[in-house]
Design a protein around this motif. Structure first.
Motif, PDB file in Angstrom:
ATOM      1  N   SER A 157      35.037  44.225  39.106  1.00 17.44           N
ATOM      2  CA  SER A 157      36.152  44.716  39.818  1.00 17.44           C
ATOM      3  C   SER A 157      37.383  45.160  38.753  1.00 17.44           C
ATOM      4  O   SER A 157      38.130  45.645  39.022  1.00 17.44           O
ATOM      5  N   GLU A 161      41.957  44.127  43.247  1.00 18.37           N
ATOM      6  CA  GLU A 161      42.027  43.650  44.464  1.00 18.37           C
ATOM      7  C   GLU A 161      41.225  44.610  45.584  1.00 18.37           C
ATOM      8  O   GLU A 161      41.928  45.040  46.593  1.00 18.37           O
ATOM      9  N   TYR A 162      40.394  45.493  45.105  1.00 19.65           N
ATOM     10  CA  TYR A 162      39.765  46.422  45.934  1.00 19.65           C
ATOM     11  C   TYR A 162      38.231  46.297  46.071  1.00 19.65           C
ATOM     12  O   TYR A 162      37.492  45.560  45.182  1.00 19.65           O
ATOM     13  N   TYR A 165      36.058  49.898  42.466  1.00 21.18           N
ATOM     14  CA  TYR A 165      37.343  50.188  41.685  1.00 21.18           C
ATOM     15  C   TYR A 165      37.431  51.576  41.284  1.00 21.18           C
ATOM     16  O   TYR A 165      38.556  52.161  41.032  1.00 21.18           O
ATOM     17  N   GLY A 170      41.223  51.812  46.906  1.00 22.55           N
ATOM     18  CA  GLY A 170      40.186  50.872  47.599  1.00 22.55           C
ATOM     19  C   GLY A 170      39.924  50.823  49.038  1.00 22.55           C
ATOM     20  O   GLY A 170      39.374  49.705  49.571  1.00 22.55           O
ATOM     21  N   ASN A 231      33.431  51.003  34.502  1.00 21.72           N
ATOM     22  CA  ASN A 231      34.540  50.538  35.227  1.00 21.72           C
ATOM     23  C   ASN A 231      35.663  50.276  34.254  1.00 21.72           C
ATOM     24  O   ASN A 231      35.566  50.359  32.966  1.00 21.72           O
ATOM     25  N   PHE A 284      32.590  43.702  45.494  1.00 22.22           N
ATOM     26  CA  PHE A 284      32.402  42.882  44.388  1.00 22.22           C
ATOM     27  C   PHE A 284      32.306  41.345  44.872  1.00 22.22           C
ATOM     28  O   PHE A 284      31.425  40.527  44.054  1.00 22.22           O
ATOM     29  N   GLU A 285      32.929  41.093  45.963  1.00 29.72           N
ATOM     30  CA  GLU A 285      32.737  39.564  46.394  1.00 29.72           C
ATOM     31  C   GLU A 285      31.524  39.073  46.912  1.00 29.72           C
ATOM     32  O   GLU A 285      31.048  37.963  46.992  1.00 29.72           O
TER      33      GLU A 285
END
Length: 360
Positions: A157, A161-162, A165, A170, A231, A284-285
């Motif tokens: 990422s 916080e998206y 990227y 986001g 990225n 991503f999470e």
């Protein structure tokens, strides 16, 4: 005269023995390529500590990550140097019903799709990926390993916080923004066309629904590494191409409730991050888990390397003191080997771009 002839033959035999002994020594000596690395700055990201938990700020110390996914070329050196017994069966053959054949005869060097030197290595499984990292650590004196789930999410990422990227806000929902095809090899229009053309396989049927994107990334199956935009941290293929094994096992909280004593915990499933050419990109999470003994053609890895203290990005001090100017078993310095690897990759990428242009 006969004595002279016999003496000459004796000298020739000695020369041949010396030549072959030197050649065998050189071939059997460790030969390896260190990955191109990117320094990831320390930072934090809001992530759940375990699936289903509330997000909280996770602080990540600085570390190094390989710029590209581990390739066939690199893995081949590991197998040649160690006579490593890699898996000989893999879920890799595609039919009209995709991977319904399950595991069939096939390996990292002989499977249906990933055959080029600079393709990401697959059909190795989590254990072989971990063993490769351990071997590279041993021959370099450094500390290579697989990434943790939190490290991977933060590196992928770039600390943003998206979900993805490439989107300024986001707001991309599973990659609806067409710009995502500039960054990743994922399930999209080329994937649909190529699967239907070569295998009669469909991404959407009455019994199978795998979402595809409206954009076109130029390739239907796996791609050689580094073909798309990096990225913001300078890492390639974090959104797609292949999913990547991480070092984490499935948390004990997700297993049987009676498995509460960590001393008795047995890792039966291991984590994977990122999308692939066959899937839409994963946020991503997100972490998926597969059985630890699963061997497939959609899964590979990339490596992390621990730092010693905080160093500048121009001069990074890593664990281990091997002089990169000293020759390896093949007579080349590590710097020169890495340079040749990058040159070979650049040439392969240029050929791939030309090939894609001709198809359009």
């Amino acid at each position: 005269m006969e004595i002279i002839i016999m003496f000459k033959l004796y000298i020739q035999a000695l020369s041949l023995c010396f030549f072959f002994s030197v050649s065998l020594l050189s071939w059997s000596a460790p030969y390896f390529i260190e990955p191109a690395l990117v320094k990831i700055p320390k930072g934090s990201l809001s992530l759940p500590h375990a699936p289903g938990e509330e997000k909280s700020k996770v602080h990540i110390p600085s570390f190094m990550v390989s710029k590209y996914e581990l390739t066939n070329k690199e893995f081949a050196l590991f197998v040649a140097s160690t006579a490593y017994s890699a898996p000989t069966e893999c879920v890799h053959e595609i039919t009209g019903t995709w991977y319904s054949l399950g595991a069939t005869k096939g390996s990292w060097s002989n499977n249906a799709l990933n055959k080029k030197d600079y393709d990401p290595v697959t059909c190795i499984g989590w254990q072989a990926a971990s063993d490769y990292a351990a071997w590279l650590s041993q021959v370099t004196g450094k500390s290579y390993r697989l990434l943790s789930a939190h490290e991977w999410a933060y590196a992928a990422s770039a600390g943003l916080e998206y979900p993805f990227y490439h989107s300024a806000k986001g707001e991309t929902d599973e990659g609806e923004d067409a710009a995502i095809c500039d960054y990743a090899n994922i399930a999209e229009q080329s994937a649909e066309r190529e699967a239907r053309l070569h295998y009669g396989a469909l991404y959407k049927t009455e019994t199978y629904n795998n979402p595809t994107l409206a954009c076109d990334d130029g390739v239907g199956f796996v791609s050689i590494v580094g073909m798309y935009k990096p990225n913001p941290f300078g890492l390639y293929d974090m959104l797609g191409n292949i999913t990547e094994y991480i070092k984490d096992c499935e948390p004990a909280s997700d297993l049987n409730s009676d498995q509460t004593d960590r001393r008795e915990f047995v890792c039966s499933k291991v984590g994977l991050k990122g999308g692939s050419w066959h899937w839409a990109p994963w946020p991503f999470e997100r972490t998926n888990y597969l059985p630890i003994n699963f061997i497939g053609s959609l899964e590979g890895t990339r490596l992390a390397l621990d730092l010693v203290g905080e160093q500048s990005s121009k001069s990074v001090n890593v664990i281990g003191k091997r002089d990169k100017t000293q020759p390896n078993a093949n007579g080349l310095s590590l710097d020169k080997q890495n340079e040749l690897f990058e040159q070979g990759l650049a040439n392969a990428q240029a050929e791939q771009r030309l090939s894609r242009m001709k198809k359009r």
